[in-house]
Motif scaffolding. Structure first.
Motif: not given
Length: 290
Positions: A68-75, A99-110, A168-175
């Motif tokens: 939520q923070f990233r969405k608010l900050a982007d806006r 998260a704001l500068l490099y993106g968020i890893d929101d891919l599946p986790a276990d 393949e799955l990340q929109q942003n590679p986080m680096d």
């Protein structure tokens, strides 16, 4: 960016004055109303002079997470830019800034799988096997993160869960930065920072923090979903219960704040290669160039 009490807020104000800017707070606790003193929110006068964003926006019973923070900050950044002004980011919550500068890893986790992978690979003895496994299983992720064990374990987790490479799955590679930025990490000599932390804690207690905490605790702060993590309020609750003297309270808050500052220093040292070190306090007034 930098540890608590290192001078980020004052520096951000000066940058905003010089660059026709507006400030976006990157502080997970400054988001909440009713915690103004304890989270060192900018004063009313400072907010009247320079617009601040993501400060005192939510009741502390409201749960705000990094997504939520990233969405608010982007806006906020987009709105500031649309006004022809410069966004100035300032704060010490490293995960939010990353998260704001490099993106968020929101891919599946276990969690159970990750626990097993950490036990097997997240140590020096297990690293060679991790490298060998990922070189075969996901060469692209291996090439990118072979020098970062934690990233490589996360890539392995995603591969095992999805059958696909994390790349393949990340929109942003986080680096790779999501925004073009000029960034500074504030570095203050240890003894100076410890004194600043102690002095600030004393000033906050003198300016009404205990009464602020009393009201917030009565309103359910310590049972809130995320704001209960705000530093110092649980210790003030102990003081209010008669378990700590005022002197002991100041000492315990100063110690806890210093421990936080050490963790922040480590985070910014390793997670933000884009940031230039800036020694605080500066030897001369800083001039910011647009």
């Amino acid at each position: 960016m930098g540890p608590t009490a290192s001078g980020k807020s004052a520096l951000a104000l000066e940058a905003a004055r010089q660059l026709n800017g507006e400030i976006v707070s990157v502080d997970s606790m400054q988001l909440y109303r009713g915690l103004e003193i304890g989270t060192a929110q900018p004063t009313a006068a400072e907010q009247a002079e320079i617009p601040h964003h993501l400060v005192g926006c939510f009741d502390f019973h409201h749960k705000i997470d990094v997504f939520q923070f990233r969405k608010l900050a982007d806006r906020a950044i987009a709105e500031i830019r649309a006004r022809g002004r410069r966004p100035i980011l300032a704060g010490g919550t490293g995960m939010y800034l990353r998260a704001l500068l490099y993106g968020i890893d929101d891919l599946p986790a276990d969690p159970e799988l990750r626990k097993r992978l950490d036990a097997e690979f997240d140590h020096d003895a297990g690293e060679p096997a991790l490298l060998e496994k990922m070189a075969k299983l996901d060469p692209a992720a291996f090439d990118r993160w072979h020098a970062c064990r934690r990233r490589l374990i996360r890539a392995l987790e995603v591969r095992l869960l999805t059958g696909k490479s994390i790349l393949e799955l990340q929109q942003n590679p986080m680096d790779r930065l999501r925004y073009p930025v000029i960034a500074w990490k504030l570095e203050t000599p240890t003894e100076i920072l410890r004194k600043r932390i102690s002095d600030r804690a004393a000033a906050m207690l003198d300016s009404g923090w205990i009464e602020e905490a009393r009201r917030a605790i009565a309103a359910g702060l310590l049972e809130s979903p995320t704001a209960h993590q705000a530093l110092g309020y649980k210790l003030i609750a102990e003081h209010l219960a008669g378990n700590l003297t005022r002197e002991q309270l100041h000492e315990r808050i100063s110690t806890a704040t210093w421990q936080l500052a050490r963790r922040q220093r480590t985070w910014f040292r390793h997670q933000h290669p884009e940031a230039q070190p800036l020694t605080m306090p500066p030897a001369a007034p800083l001039v910011f160039h647009s």
